[in-house]
Design a protein around this motif. Structure first.
Motif, PDB file in Angstrom:
ATOM      1  N   ALA A   1     -18.104  22.810  31.165  1.00 59.27           N
ATOM      2  CA  ALA A   1     -18.712  23.813  30.285  1.00 59.27           C
ATOM      3  C   ALA A   1     -18.948  25.125  31.043  1.00 59.27           C
ATOM      4  O   ALA A   1     -19.526  26.063  30.495  1.00 59.27           O
ATOM      5  CB  ALA A   1     -20.025  23.273  29.718  1.00 59.27           C
ATOM      6  N   GLY A   2     -18.525  25.168  32.312  1.00 58.43           N
ATOM      7  CA  GLY A   2     -18.677  26.392  33.103  1.00 58.43           C
ATOM      8  C   GLY A   2     -20.097  26.640  33.568  1.00 58.43           C
ATOM      9  O   GLY A   2     -20.456  27.766  33.922  1.00 58.43           O
ATOM     10  N   VAL A   3     -20.918  25.589  33.592  1.00 58.64           N
ATOM     11  CA  VAL A   3     -22.324  25.738  33.985  1.00 58.64           C
ATOM     12  C   VAL A   3     -22.447  25.506  35.498  1.00 58.64           C
ATOM     13  O   VAL A   3     -22.027  24.457  35.996  1.00 58.64           O
ATOM     14  CB  VAL A   3     -23.199  24.695  33.250  1.00 58.64           C
ATOM     15  N   PRO A   4     -22.997  26.475  36.266  1.00 59.31           N
ATOM     16  CA  PRO A   4     -23.170  26.250  37.706  1.00 59.31           C
ATOM     17  C   PRO A   4     -24.217  25.159  37.973  1.00 59.31           C
ATOM     18  O   PRO A   4     -25.258  25.124  37.308  1.00 59.31           O
ATOM     19  CB  PRO A   4     -23.652  27.601  38.245  1.00 59.31           C
ATOM     20  N   VAL A   5     -23.910  24.302  38.910  1.00 58.29           N
ATOM     21  CA  VAL A   5     -24.821  23.194  39.254  1.00 58.29           C
ATOM     22  C   VAL A   5     -25.127  23.280  40.754  1.00 58.29           C
ATOM     23  O   VAL A   5     -24.203  23.264  41.577  1.00 58.29           O
ATOM     24  CB  VAL A   5     -24.167  21.826  38.941  1.00 58.29           C
ATOM     25  N   ALA A   6     -26.394  23.365  41.097  1.00 50.74           N
ATOM     26  CA  ALA A   6     -26.790  23.446  42.520  1.00 50.74           C
ATOM     27  C   ALA A   6     -26.780  22.056  43.146  1.00 50.74           C
ATOM     28  O   ALA A   6     -26.879  21.048  42.447  1.00 50.74           O
ATOM     29  CB  ALA A   6     -28.179  24.065  42.619  1.00 50.74           C
ATOM     30  N   VAL A   7     -26.669  22.024  44.479  1.00 50.60           N
ATOM     31  CA  VAL A   7     -26.674  20.745  45.195  1.00 50.60           C
ATOM     32  C   VAL A   7     -27.898  20.673  46.111  1.00 50.60           C
ATOM     33  O   VAL A   7     -28.174  21.596  46.869  1.00 50.60           O
ATOM     34  CB  VAL A   7     -25.390  20.563  46.038  1.00 50.60           C
ATOM     35  N   VAL A   8     -28.616  19.570  45.999  1.00 49.76           N
ATOM     36  CA  VAL A   8     -29.762  19.281  46.859  1.00 49.76           C
ATOM     37  C   VAL A   8     -29.291  18.254  47.884  1.00 49.76           C
ATOM     38  O   VAL A   8     -28.627  17.279  47.514  1.00 49.76           O
ATOM     39  CB  VAL A   8     -30.913  18.683  46.006  1.00 49.76           C
ATOM     40  N   LEU A   9     -29.626  18.470  49.154  1.00 48.34           N
ATOM     41  CA  LEU A   9     -29.146  17.554  50.190  1.00 48.34           C
ATOM     42  C   LEU A   9     -29.760  16.167  50.028  1.00 48.34           C
ATOM     43  O   LEU A   9     -30.984  16.017  49.970  1.00 48.34           O
ATOM     44  CB  LEU A   9     -29.483  18.113  51.581  1.00 48.34           C
ATOM     45  N   GLY A  10     -28.894  15.172  49.904  1.00 49.25           N
ATOM     46  CA  GLY A  10     -29.352  13.788  49.778  1.00 49.25           C
ATOM     47  C   GLY A  10     -29.246  13.060  51.105  1.00 49.25           C
ATOM     48  O   GLY A  10     -29.146  13.684  52.159  1.00 49.25           O
ATOM     49  N   SER A  11     -29.258  11.744  51.025  1.00 45.10           N
ATOM     50  CA  SER A  11     -29.205  10.922  52.243  1.00 45.10           C
ATOM     51  C   SER A  11     -28.259   9.751  51.997  1.00 45.10           C
ATOM     52  O   SER A  11     -28.168   9.247  50.868  1.00 45.10           O
ATOM     53  CB  SER A  11     -30.620  10.420  52.535  1.00 45.10           C
ATOM     54  N   PRO A  12     -27.587   9.294  53.072  1.00 44.04           N
ATOM     55  CA  PRO A  12     -26.724   8.112  52.901  1.00 44.04           C
ATOM     56  C   PRO A  12     -27.510   6.894  52.402  1.00 44.04           C
ATOM     57  O   PRO A  12     -26.954   5.989  51.808  1.00 44.04           O
ATOM     58  CB  PRO A  12     -26.174   7.866  54.312  1.00 44.04           C
ATOM     59  N   ARG A  13     -28.824   6.889  52.645  1.00 48.05           N
ATOM     60  CA  ARG A  13     -29.646   5.763  52.180  1.00 48.05           C
ATOM     61  C   ARG A  13     -29.657   5.644  50.658  1.00 48.05           C
ATOM     62  O   ARG A  13     -29.855   4.570  50.112  1.00 48.05           O
ATOM     63  CB  ARG A  13     -31.096   5.926  52.658  1.00 48.05           C
ATOM     64  N   ASN A  14     -29.430   6.768  49.986  1.00 46.83           N
ATOM     65  CA  ASN A  14     -29.461   6.773  48.510  1.00 46.83           C
ATOM     66  C   ASN A  14     -28.097   6.340  47.962  1.00 46.83           C
ATOM     67  O   ASN A  14     -27.568   6.939  47.047  1.00 46.83           O
ATOM     68  CB  ASN A  14     -29.834   8.179  48.039  1.00 46.83           C
ATOM     69  N   PHE A  15     -27.538   5.298  48.540  1.00 47.73           N
ATOM     70  CA  PHE A  15     -26.198   4.885  48.124  1.00 47.73           C
ATOM     71  C   PHE A  15     -26.260   4.008  46.879  1.00 47.73           C
ATOM     72  O   PHE A  15     -27.328   3.481  46.540  1.00 47.73           O
ATOM     73  CB  PHE A  15     -25.457   4.193  49.271  1.00 47.73           C
ATOM     74  N   LYS A  16     -25.117   3.895  46.226  1.00 46.10           N
ATOM     75  CA  LYS A  16     -25.028   3.103  44.992  1.00 46.10           C
ATOM     76  C   LYS A  16     -24.664   1.677  45.351  1.00 46.10           C
ATOM     77  O   LYS A  16     -23.577   1.434  45.886  1.00 46.10           O
ATOM     78  CB  LYS A  16     -23.975   3.733  44.069  1.00 46.10           C
ATOM     79  N   ILE A  17     -25.539   0.747  45.082  1.00 49.76           N
ATOM     80  CA  ILE A  17     -25.256  -0.659  45.393  1.00 49.76           C
ATOM     81  C   ILE A  17     -24.107  -1.112  44.497  1.00 49.76           C
ATOM     82  O   ILE A  17     -24.212  -1.086  43.269  1.00 49.76           O
ATOM     83  CB  ILE A  17     -26.517  -1.526  45.201  1.00 49.76           C
ATOM     84  N   THR A  18     -22.997  -1.459  45.127  1.00 48.53           N
ATOM     85  CA  THR A  18     -21.769  -1.723  44.379  1.00 48.53           C
ATOM     86  C   THR A  18     -21.135  -3.052  44.756  1.00 48.53           C
ATOM     87  O   THR A  18     -20.699  -3.801  43.887  1.00 48.53           O
ATOM     88  CB  THR A  18     -20.761  -0.571  44.651  1.00 48.53           C
ATOM     89  N   GLN A  19     -21.079  -3.341  46.056  1.00 46.80           N
ATOM     90  CA  GLN A  19     -20.393  -4.545  46.520  1.00 46.80           C
ATOM     91  C   GLN A  19     -21.397  -5.470  47.210  1.00 46.80           C
ATOM     92  O   GLN A  19     -22.458  -5.008  47.626  1.00 46.80           O
ATOM     93  CB  GLN A  19     -19.299  -4.155  47.514  1.00 46.80           C
ATOM     94  N   PRO A  20     -21.055  -6.765  47.335  1.00 43.95           N
ATOM     95  CA  PRO A  20     -22.017  -7.723  47.887  1.00 43.95           C
ATOM     96  C   PRO A  20     -22.647  -7.288  49.208  1.00 43.95           C
ATOM     97  O   PRO A  20     -23.849  -7.393  49.389  1.00 43.95           O
ATOM     98  CB  PRO A  20     -21.188  -8.996  48.046  1.00 43.95           C
ATOM     99  N   GLY A  21     -21.883  -6.755  50.162  1.00 43.04           N
ATOM    100  CA  GLY A  21     -22.444  -6.359  51.459  1.00 43.04           C
ATOM    101  C   GLY A  21     -23.493  -5.269  51.336  1.00 43.04           C
ATOM    102  O   GLY A  21     -24.341  -5.098  52.220  1.00 43.04           O
ATOM    103  N   ASP A  22     -23.467  -4.554  50.223  1.00 50.22           N
ATOM    104  CA  ASP A  22     -24.427  -3.461  50.025  1.00 50.22           C
ATOM    105  C   ASP A  22     -25.865  -3.967  49.938  1.00 50.22           C
ATOM    106  O   ASP A  22     -26.806  -3.244  50.251  1.00 50.22           O
ATOM    107  CB  ASP A  22     -24.094  -2.691  48.736  1.00 50.22           C
ATOM    108  N   LEU A  23     -26.022  -5.213  49.477  1.00 49.09           N
ATOM    109  CA  LEU A  23     -27.388  -5.751  49.355  1.00 49.09           C
ATOM    110  C   LEU A  23     -28.036  -5.868  50.734  1.00 49.09           C
ATOM    111  O   LEU A  23     -29.203  -5.529  50.904  1.00 49.09           O
ATOM    112  CB  LEU A  23     -27.362  -7.127  48.686  1.00 49.09           C
ATOM    113  N   GLU A  24     -27.255  -6.349  51.709  1.00 49.80           N
ATOM    114  CA  GLU A  24     -27.802  -6.485  53.069  1.00 49.80           C
ATOM    115  C   GLU A  24     -28.164  -5.111  53.642  1.00 49.80           C
ATOM    116  O   GLU A  24     -29.186  -4.954  54.294  1.00 49.80           O
ATOM    117  CB  GLU A  24     -26.810  -7.162  54.011  1.00 49.80           C
ATOM    118  N   LEU A  25     -27.317  -4.130  53.373  1.00 46.63           N
ATOM    119  CA  LEU A  25     -27.601  -2.780  53.871  1.00 46.63           C
ATOM    120  C   LEU A  25     -28.889  -2.239  53.244  1.00 46.63           C
ATOM    121  O   LEU A  25     -29.741  -1.672  53.935  1.00 46.63           O
ATOM    122  CB  LEU A  25     -26.411  -1.856  53.553  1.00 46.63           C
TER     123      LEU A  25
END
Ligand code: C5P
Length: 246
Positions: free
Chosen positions: A212-236
């Motif tokens: 839609a041509g709307v500018p979107v700013a980026v806020v610095l995140g962290s690798p800790r905020n990852f998306k739990i996706t695969q089984p090994g992710d639970l241990e992490l």
């Protein structure tokens, strides 16, 4: 101005492929448990996520989108963890975008209120990043959390023999999109209306804003905020929780 949060939690989690937790009274099923209901330190991932947002004073209410047949389970979890006063559970859809759209329709928000959308399966989001996202939306109208790319990024062609590299995308121009993704409510409603009218399906809200041509700013995140996706992710995720810092 109020801040509302939408948590899409209606995914099937087909990549996780782990058996359902042995919940007393649960109906027997051979289907894997959707990842948002798996537990970290004895607490469902979804509840960790809701707690992070409930810890932010500015957040007025959280709307969770769940599958119709999981509404009762989610409501029971919300109740058990004392979040009734903060969270409402609504029926989601067949795609993430439809789930967010359903939750957006259920909000009684004003045009200049702020809506943050956050994946249920990113339980390690921290309140400070949530607050920074809210501040960035106040300033820019639209903002998402993202992390810089560490690896070198290749654009590829998918062929029958596998991926063949086309080009290298300059790493400094890449941000890996996370959530929360926040917008003024009237803007979010508009980009959803436009996407739906065009039959556009995005994997996040920012992609609807971009088209839609709307500018979107980026806020610095962290690798800790990852998306739990695969089984090994639970241990992490367990490891990060043990460190005591979200
Ligand atoms: O599938 P994906 O990893 O992109 O899911 C991101 C988030 O969107 C998850 O929290 C998932 O539960 C949610 N989702 C949803 N409705 C769908 C598909 C995914 O709420 N139909």
């Amino acid at each position: 101005m109020q801040v509302y949060v939408i948590v899409p939690a209606a995914g099937l989690g087909t990549r996780m492929n782990v058996p359902p937790p042995a919940t007393p009274g649960a109906t027997s099923s051979s289907a894997p448990a959707p990842k948002q209901f798996l537990e970290l330190r004895g607490i469902p991932i979804l509840i960790h996520t809701l707690r992070a947002f409930a810890a932010v004073a500015a957040v007025r209410r959280i709307h969770v989108a769940a599958r119709a047949h999981e509404i009762e389970r989610v409501q029971a979890q919300v109740h058990e963890h004392g979040l009734d006063g903060r969270a409402t559970v609504v029926v989601g859809g067949d795609t993430r975008q439809e789930s967010v759209s359903a939750a957006l329709r259920s909000l009684h928000a004003s045009d200049d209120d702020i809506v943050l959308v956050h994946d249920a399966v990113r339980p390690l989001i921290d309140p400070v990043t949530i607050e920074r996202t809210i501040e960035a939306v106040i300033k820019h109208g639209a903002a998402i959390v993202g992390v810089p790319a560490i690896d070198t990024i290749k654009q590829v062609e998918r062929t029958a023999e596998g991926a063949i590299i086309g080009t290298t995308i300059p790493r400094e121009r890449i941000v890996l999109a996370q959530t929360p993704q926040g917008f003024r409510c009237n803007l979010l409603r508009r980009i959803f209306r436009e996407a739906e009218a065009d039959g556009f399906l995005g994997t996040d809200e920012a992609s609807l804003a971009e088209r839609a041509g709307v500018p979107v700013a980026v806020v610095l995140g962290s690798p800790r905020n990852f998306k739990i996706t695969q089984p090994g992710d639970l241990e992490l995720a367990e490891f990060y929780l043990q460190q005591g810092n979200r």
